[in-house]
Design a protein around this motif. Structure first.
Motif, PDB file in Angstrom:
ATOM      1  N   ALA A   1     -17.586 -24.095  42.461  1.00 54.32           N
ATOM      2  CA  ALA A   1     -18.017 -24.631  41.160  1.00 54.32           C
ATOM      3  C   ALA A   1     -19.333 -25.403  41.230  1.00 54.32           C
ATOM      4  O   ALA A   1     -20.099 -25.407  40.276  1.00 54.32           O
ATOM      5  N   LYS A   2     -19.603 -26.017  42.385  1.00 57.31           N
ATOM      6  CA  LYS A   2     -20.844 -26.802  42.498  1.00 57.31           C
ATOM      7  C   LYS A   2     -22.018 -25.973  42.993  1.00 57.31           C
ATOM      8  O   LYS A   2     -23.075 -26.512  43.319  1.00 57.31           O
ATOM      9  N   HIS A   3     -21.832 -24.674  43.079  1.00 58.28           N
ATOM     10  CA  HIS A   3     -22.892 -23.809  43.632  1.00 58.28           C
ATOM     11  C   HIS A   3     -23.205 -22.664  42.676  1.00 58.28           C
ATOM     12  O   HIS A   3     -22.727 -21.540  42.855  1.00 58.28           O
ATOM     13  N   PRO A   4     -24.021 -22.958  41.659  1.00 64.69           N
ATOM     14  CA  PRO A   4     -24.274 -21.958  40.614  1.00 64.69           C
ATOM     15  C   PRO A   4     -24.913 -20.657  41.120  1.00 64.69           C
ATOM     16  O   PRO A   4     -24.640 -19.590  40.561  1.00 64.69           O
ATOM     17  N   ARG A   5     -25.716 -20.747  42.180  1.00 68.49           N
ATOM     18  CA  ARG A   5     -26.312 -19.500  42.717  1.00 68.49           C
ATOM     19  C   ARG A   5     -25.212 -18.578  43.248  1.00 68.49           C
ATOM     20  O   ARG A   5     -25.250 -17.361  43.060  1.00 68.49           O
ATOM     21  N   HIS A   6     -24.250 -19.190  43.952  1.00 72.84           N
ATOM     22  CA  HIS A   6     -23.149 -18.379  44.488  1.00 72.84           C
ATOM     23  C   HIS A   6     -22.348 -17.751  43.355  1.00 72.84           C
ATOM     24  O   HIS A   6     -22.001 -16.563  43.405  1.00 72.84           O
ATOM     25  N   VAL A   7     -22.055 -18.562  42.357  1.00 75.27           N
ATOM     26  CA  VAL A   7     -21.229 -18.063  41.255  1.00 75.27           C
ATOM     27  C   VAL A   7     -21.950 -16.931  40.524  1.00 75.27           C
ATOM     28  O   VAL A   7     -21.352 -15.879  40.238  1.00 75.27           O
ATOM     29  N   ALA A   8     -23.231 -17.122  40.237  1.00 75.83           N
ATOM     30  CA  ALA A   8     -23.988 -16.094  39.512  1.00 75.83           C
ATOM     31  C   ALA A   8     -24.041 -14.788  40.312  1.00 75.83           C
ATOM     32  O   ALA A   8     -23.915 -13.686  39.755  1.00 75.83           O
ATOM     33  N   THR A   9     -24.207 -14.921  41.614  1.00 81.29           N
ATOM     34  CA  THR A   9     -24.304 -13.733  42.473  1.00 81.29           C
ATOM     35  C   THR A   9     -22.965 -13.012  42.543  1.00 81.29           C
ATOM     36  O   THR A   9     -22.900 -11.774  42.447  1.00 81.29           O
ATOM     37  N   LEU A  10     -21.923 -13.804  42.686  1.00 81.32           N
ATOM     38  CA  LEU A  10     -20.568 -13.251  42.724  1.00 81.32           C
ATOM     39  C   LEU A  10     -20.252 -12.512  41.419  1.00 81.32           C
ATOM     40  O   LEU A  10     -19.739 -11.379  41.418  1.00 81.32           O
ATOM     41  N   GLU A  11     -20.590 -13.153  40.317  1.00 83.68           N
ATOM     42  CA  GLU A  11     -20.304 -12.553  39.008  1.00 83.68           C
ATOM     43  C   GLU A  11     -21.085 -11.259  38.797  1.00 83.68           C
ATOM     44  O   GLU A  11     -20.551 -10.283  38.257  1.00 83.68           O
ATOM     45  N   LEU A  12     -22.340 -11.254  39.228  1.00 82.23           N
ATOM     46  CA  LEU A  12     -23.151 -10.047  39.038  1.00 82.23           C
ATOM     47  C   LEU A  12     -22.571  -8.875  39.845  1.00 82.23           C
ATOM     48  O   LEU A  12     -22.436  -7.759  39.338  1.00 82.23           O
ATOM     49  N   ALA A  13     -22.226  -9.155  41.109  1.00 88.31           N
ATOM     50  CA  ALA A  13     -21.657  -8.085  41.948  1.00 88.31           C
ATOM     51  C   ALA A  13     -20.351  -7.577  41.342  1.00 88.31           C
ATOM     52  O   ALA A  13     -20.110  -6.357  41.263  1.00 88.31           O
ATOM     53  N   ALA A  14     -19.514  -8.508  40.919  1.00 87.99           N
ATOM     54  CA  ALA A  14     -18.206  -8.120  40.366  1.00 87.99           C
ATOM     55  C   ALA A  14     -18.395  -7.276  39.099  1.00 87.99           C
ATOM     56  O   ALA A  14     -17.746  -6.233  38.928  1.00 87.99           O
ATOM     57  N   ALA A  15     -19.292  -7.728  38.235  1.00 87.85           N
ATOM     58  CA  ALA A  15     -19.505  -7.007  36.972  1.00 87.85           C
ATOM     59  C   ALA A  15     -20.041  -5.600  37.228  1.00 87.85           C
ATOM     60  O   ALA A  15     -19.548  -4.612  36.651  1.00 87.85           O
ATOM     61  N   LYS A  16     -21.032  -5.498  38.099  1.00 81.52           N
ATOM     62  CA  LYS A  16     -21.644  -4.189  38.357  1.00 81.52           C
ATOM     63  C   LYS A  16     -20.676  -3.242  39.071  1.00 81.52           C
ATOM     64  O   LYS A  16     -20.784  -2.027  38.952  1.00 81.52           O
ATOM     65  N   ALA A  17     -19.748  -3.811  39.822  1.00 83.69           N
ATOM     66  CA  ALA A  17     -18.798  -2.970  40.567  1.00 83.69           C
ATOM     67  C   ALA A  17     -17.590  -2.588  39.712  1.00 83.69           C
ATOM     68  O   ALA A  17     -16.762  -1.781  40.138  1.00 83.69           O
ATOM     69  N   GLY A  18     -17.496  -3.169  38.539  1.00 83.83           N
ATOM     70  CA  GLY A  18     -16.326  -2.896  37.703  1.00 83.83           C
ATOM     71  C   GLY A  18     -15.080  -3.567  38.252  1.00 83.83           C
ATOM     72  O   GLY A  18     -13.987  -3.000  38.216  1.00 83.83           O
ATOM     73  N   TRP A  19     -15.265  -4.776  38.757  1.00 85.46           N
ATOM     74  CA  TRP A  19     -14.156  -5.530  39.357  1.00 85.46           C
ATOM     75  C   TRP A  19     -12.999  -5.639  38.363  1.00 85.46           C
ATOM     76  O   TRP A  19     -13.199  -5.990  37.215  1.00 85.46           O
ATOM     77  N   GLY A  20     -11.814  -5.310  38.816  1.00 82.57           N
ATOM     78  CA  GLY A  20     -10.639  -5.412  37.956  1.00 82.57           C
ATOM     79  C   GLY A  20     -10.320  -4.130  37.213  1.00 82.57           C
ATOM     80  O   GLY A  20      -9.232  -3.978  36.668  1.00 82.57           O
ATOM     81  N   LYS A  21     -11.287  -3.214  37.164  1.00 91.03           N
ATOM     82  CA  LYS A  21     -11.007  -1.944  36.484  1.00 91.03           C
ATOM     83  C   LYS A  21     -10.208  -1.026  37.415  1.00 91.03           C
ATOM     84  O   LYS A  21     -10.362  -1.096  38.636  1.00 91.03           O
ATOM     85  N   PRO A  22      -9.363  -0.172  36.824  1.00 83.89           N
ATOM     86  CA  PRO A  22      -8.514   0.677  37.678  1.00 83.89           C
ATOM     87  C   PRO A  22      -9.334   1.638  38.546  1.00 83.89           C
ATOM     88  O   PRO A  22     -10.425   2.048  38.164  1.00 83.89           O
ATOM     89  N   LEU A  23      -8.758   1.957  39.686  1.00 83.88           N
ATOM     90  CA  LEU A  23      -9.375   2.902  40.621  1.00 83.88           C
ATOM     91  C   LEU A  23      -8.410   4.063  40.830  1.00 83.88           C
ATOM     92  O   LEU A  23      -7.201   3.913  40.602  1.00 83.88           O
ATOM     93  N   PRO A  24      -8.910   5.215  41.277  1.00 85.48           N
ATOM     94  CA  PRO A  24      -7.989   6.306  41.615  1.00 85.48           C
ATOM     95  C   PRO A  24      -7.008   5.860  42.693  1.00 85.48           C
ATOM     96  O   PRO A  24      -7.309   4.970  43.488  1.00 85.48           O
ATOM     97  N   LYS A  25      -5.861   6.507  42.749  1.00 86.82           N
ATOM     98  CA  LYS A  25      -4.858   6.179  43.762  1.00 86.82           C
ATOM     99  C   LYS A  25      -5.467   6.327  45.161  1.00 86.82           C
ATOM    100  O   LYS A  25      -6.246   7.246  45.415  1.00 86.82           O
TER     101      LYS A  25
END
Lengths: 156, 719
Positions: free
Chosen positions: B550-574
């Motif tokens: 929470a105290k490291h906005p660069r880390h959070v922004a980077t994490l969020e960008l990677a997750a969003a671009k990767a479709g984090w949480g979206k279903p994957l094939p079996k």
């Protein structure tokens, strides 16, 4: 005395017939575009063309190419459409990093596209997997091979 | 002529380990003040532009690049910095690698050197200043010729224009400009006025590399150049007990056999002559039992040590807090030795002419290598000219504080007195030491009922990279080698009661920094353990990390960008799963999401999505390339590479048994850049390597329920 051709020119080699072709090219003929990487056909840095096929010159005895024509990176004809397409794609896609393996990569790509102007992803991987790159330029190599294929009119 | 050395009973000091040799080195370079961390140092000082810049009469701008070009694109990015301020024609810019010289110091190191992902960041102010100084001098020269005020003139695209339509090219002005005083203070452009910085700019060395015209160290040609190969001891630290060169005499083309400190050299008129000669050479080695180390025994010892109390790198405020944890997770991790294995095998060309010498090498540490060479020759360093050659990769191997292969080449040249190129074969490289050391980590971490980390006990066991080198004074403090614990002791995670101990082991196996140094192992442990704690807390790995960061906005922004671009949480094939990791190194933050499956018991990586915050992006094209590169390099180690020893002998020898990633094993890689809040560039070459391992391991755990803790993952059959 072993007689053969390098980039269309006749050459003679009178030393140890077991000398790998790579070292004849580099040490005797001064053609240093063909690189030494592993010495046992594992990395592809030494790739040359023999009768149109991509071959690893580090693991071919010079005696085995007697009478044959060996083409090196220096002997690629700039006006040849495949050569032109591959080199242009390599520059366009900003492929190179350290560049040491790239002559070998280009020799393999040219050999592939000379025979198959519309390679699938699997065929690209198959033709290029013998060429290691520690800089990891593989993603851009894939793109560049596809770009070159497209510019040669290859469709898939 | 073949010299047949007699069996020798007393030996010179031998390369037992990095520590033994480097301690004896006297090297003429300046180190930053004690207490400072290498890459945290550095204030740009005004420099004479002539050291970095030449403008030809034809308007060609040649930038002297003080760093080694070994793939990272520095011969494009550093000229971009100068050209931005110089206002020259980019198509007329060329790059030249600087020789060894104090004016080419890395401002972050206080000595000449390429490493620590610092090439662009340390040159950021300096090279733009040089460009602005040179532009000011060109304008002053034009103003003086035209008898107008400099303020009435303007520089753009390689020309200075003045009142009344006056116009002169940089080429025409260069000579007069060189006589102008160097301005002490120059104003640098505001980011909004940048024309090159931040623009995707193609490498200026592409065409020559595609045409195979780049001259690497391996390609150096000199009159009467001989080739040397060295037979190294089969066990690190073993000494020559006897040499039988009888069979070497029969090998055509072999000219010399000489004993040197690192083994026995065979010199010939060609590579093949030297190779055959070396194959025929018989050497008896004196190998004390203590040197016959085996990896499995070493790992067992390390595991035992990890359980013992040890020197503290960071003390927990309350070491007992972990006992209050609702859940605890314990784990033990094993990392092997790793070779760098750059594509261009190590080599060095030397001409020793008695009162002076000349060296050609792709060196990351030009002045240290120059100093080491001078010591061998008994010459002053300035009598040794070192030409920096383009290098076919390096990854740290060409930045050796003990200059191992440079010293070998110089010892041979001094003895035989003919021009010589030392070539290491791939076998010499893989077996030759200077590895990323093997490490064992042992971690016990606990969370409370809400998932807050209440205690984290972390023990690290392994060799020091820095001990015994000239860097020891400012990188090893109170027995703690900073590079052994970086990424753990300074973790940005909100970990209450983090306790870190370090057991520094010693062995004869020479160690060295390897792309991303300590982060190669620390990121793996931190990011897989955090993932494990998220699972223990029943929380999503991204959400769990964001709370701890929470105290490291660069880390959070980077994490969020990677997750969003990767479709984090979206279903994957079996049969597919994702894993995530984020890690800071060299001033940059990189997050990655890996998508994997298991095929035939092996981990197959299909896709890696990376996000990077590297501050100001100078060249987005090379930044993307470096992240791709760092991921491929990291994946090789995560999946395949390992150096093991049995009875002191390295068991791997070449790419058939030291596996590195091939194109068919390379995933799709996407690189996204974070719009950074920083106003300067941070590291690029290395920060992409640390997160890929834990991202893959976390994906494996998500898919199989088993936590990978022994590297490389290829050692384990997964299902």
């Amino acid at each position: 005395m072993i007689k053969f051709f390098v980039n269309g020119e006749p050459v003679q080699f009178a030393n140890d017939p077991d000398t790998p072709l790579l070292w004849v090219l580099r040490d005797n003929l001064g053609l240093v575009g063909t690189k030494f990487g592993c010495g046992r056909a594992q990395c592809g840095a030494c790739t040359v063309h023999i009768a149109g096929e991509a071959e690893r010159s580090c693991s071919i005895k010079v005696s085995a190419v007697a009478g044959k024509n060996v083409n090196t990176i220096e002997g690629l004809t700039p006006s040849n459409p495949v050569v032109k397409a591959v080199k242009a794609a390599w520059v366009d896609k900003d492929v190179v990093q350290c560049g040491y393996c790239q002559p070998g990569q280009i020799m393999s790509a040219v050999a592939l596209l000379a025979k198959n102007k519309a390679p699938t992803d699997a065929q690209i991987d198959d033709a290029m997997e013998g060429n290691l790159c520690r800089c990891g330029t593989y993603p851009r190599i894939r793109e560049a091979v596809k770009t070159a294929a497209a510019s040669l009119g290859g469709k898939r | 002529m073949i010299k047949s050395p007699k069996p020798v009973t007393t030996r010179r000091a031998f390369l037992k380990s990095a520590a033994a040799v480097s301690g004896a080195l006297v090297i003429g370079f300046w180190l930053p003040e004690k207490g400072g961390r290498a890459w945290a140092q550095g204030t740009p000082k005004p420099v004479h532009p002539n050291a970095f810049l030449r403008i030809g009469k034809d308007g060609t701008v040649t930038v002297i690049v003080k760093h080694l070009e070994f793939g990272q694109g520095v011969t494009t990015s550093l000229p971009m910095l100068i050209a931005e301020e110089l206002e020259c024609d980019w198509t007329k810019v060329k790059a030249e690698l600087a020789p060894a010289g104090p004016e080419f110091a890395n401002l972050a190191f206080g000595m000449q050197g390429t490493g620590g992902s610092s090439s662009v960041s340390n040159s950021w102010e300096q090279f733009r200043t040089v460009g602005a100084q040179a532009r000011t001098m060109l304008v002053s020269a034009a103003a003086a010729q035209w008898k107008v005020k400099p303020e009435a003139c303007k520089a753009d695209k390689g020309f200075v224009t003045g009142p009344g339509g006056k116009k002169a090219s940089y080429g025409q002005l260069a000579e007069a400009a060189a006589k102008m005083p160097v301005p002490e203070k120059v104003a640098l452009k505001a980011p909004k006025d940048w024309k090159l910085i931040g623009k995707a700019t193609k490498r200026i060395d592409s065409q020559e590399k595609v045409d195979a015209k780049t001259v690497f160290g391996m390609d150096v040609k000199r009159p009467n150049l001989h080739v040397a190969l060295v037979l190294h001891p089969p066990v690190f630290g073993a000494r020559v007990a006897g040499i039988n060169a009888e069979k070497v005499k029969g090998v055509a083309g072999v000219t010399h056999v000489v004993e040197i400190s690192g083994g026995v050299a065979v010199v010939g008129k060609s590579f093949w002559a030297a190779k055959k000669g070396r194959d025929a050479l018989e050497v008896q080695w004196d190998t004390p039992e203590a040197l016959k180390v085996s990896s499995d025994k070493l790992t067992a010892q390390y595991k035992e040590l990890a359980k013992q109390p040890g020197p503290s790198a960071k003390k927990a405020a309350d070491p007992n807090a972990i006992k209050t944890a609702a859940k605890t997770v314990s784990a033990e991790y094993e990392f092997p030795f790793l070779a760098h294995a750059p594509m261009e095998p190590l080599n060095c060309t030397v001409e020793f002419r008695g009162a002076e010498a000349e060296i050609w090498a792709g060196s990351q540490f030009q002045m240290m290598d120059q100093g080491a060479a001078a010591k061998v020759f008994g010459l002053a360093p300035e009598k040794v000219k070192l030409h920096t050659m383009a290098a076919g990769g390096g990854f740290g191997r060409r930045a050796n504080p003990v200059s191992d292969y440079i010293v070998e080449a110089c010892e041979i040249a001094k003895e035989i007195k003919v021009p010589v190129k030392l070539i290491w074969t791939r076998e010499d490289d893989i077996k030759g030491g200077f590895y990323r050391p093997a490490y064992v980590h042992r971690v016990e971490a606990g969370i409370d009922a809400k998932g807050k980390v209440v205690g984290w006990n972390h023990a690290i066991v392994g060799q020091s990279i820095i001990a015994g080198t000239p860097f020891e004074g400012f990188l090893v403090k109170n027995g703690i080698d900073d590079t052994s614990v970086e990424g753990v002791a300074d973790s940005p995670y909100d970990l209450a009661n983090l306790d870190v101990t370090l057991h520094t082991t010693k062995s004869a196996i020479p160690s060295l920094w390897w792309r991303s140094v300590g982060h190669t192992h620390t990121a793996f442990v931190m990011e897989t353990m955090v993932d494990e704690l998220a699972a223990a807390a029943g929380q999503d790995p991204v959400a769990f990390r964001k709370v701890l960061l929470a105290k490291h906005p660069r880390h959070v922004a980077t994490l969020e960008l990677a997750a969003a671009k990767a479709g984090w949480g979206k279903p994957l094939p079996k049969g597919r799963a994702r894993g995530i990791a984020v890690h800071e190194s060299f001033g940059s933050v990189c997050a990655q999401v890996a998508e994997i499956s298991i095929e035939g018991g092996a981990v197959k990586v299909h896709r890696v999505v990376a996000a990077l915050d590297c501050g100001v992006v100078v060249n987005p094209l090379t930044v993307e390339a470096q992240v791709q590169s760092a991921i491929v390099y990291g994946l090789s180690a995560v999946l395949q590479s390992e150096i093991t020893l049995k009875d002191g002998q390295v068991q791997q020898s070449n790419f058939h048994n030291y596996g590195v990633l091939r194109i068919n094993e390379t995933p799709k890689i996407e690189v996204h850049l974070v719009a950074s809040t920083l106003d300067k560039p941070t590291g690029v070459g290395e920060p992409g390597t640390p997160p890929v391992g834990p991202a893959v391991a976390n994906a494996v755990a998500a898919l199989t329920g088993k936590r990978p803790r022994v590297l490389p993952l290829g050692k384990t059959k997964w299902a």
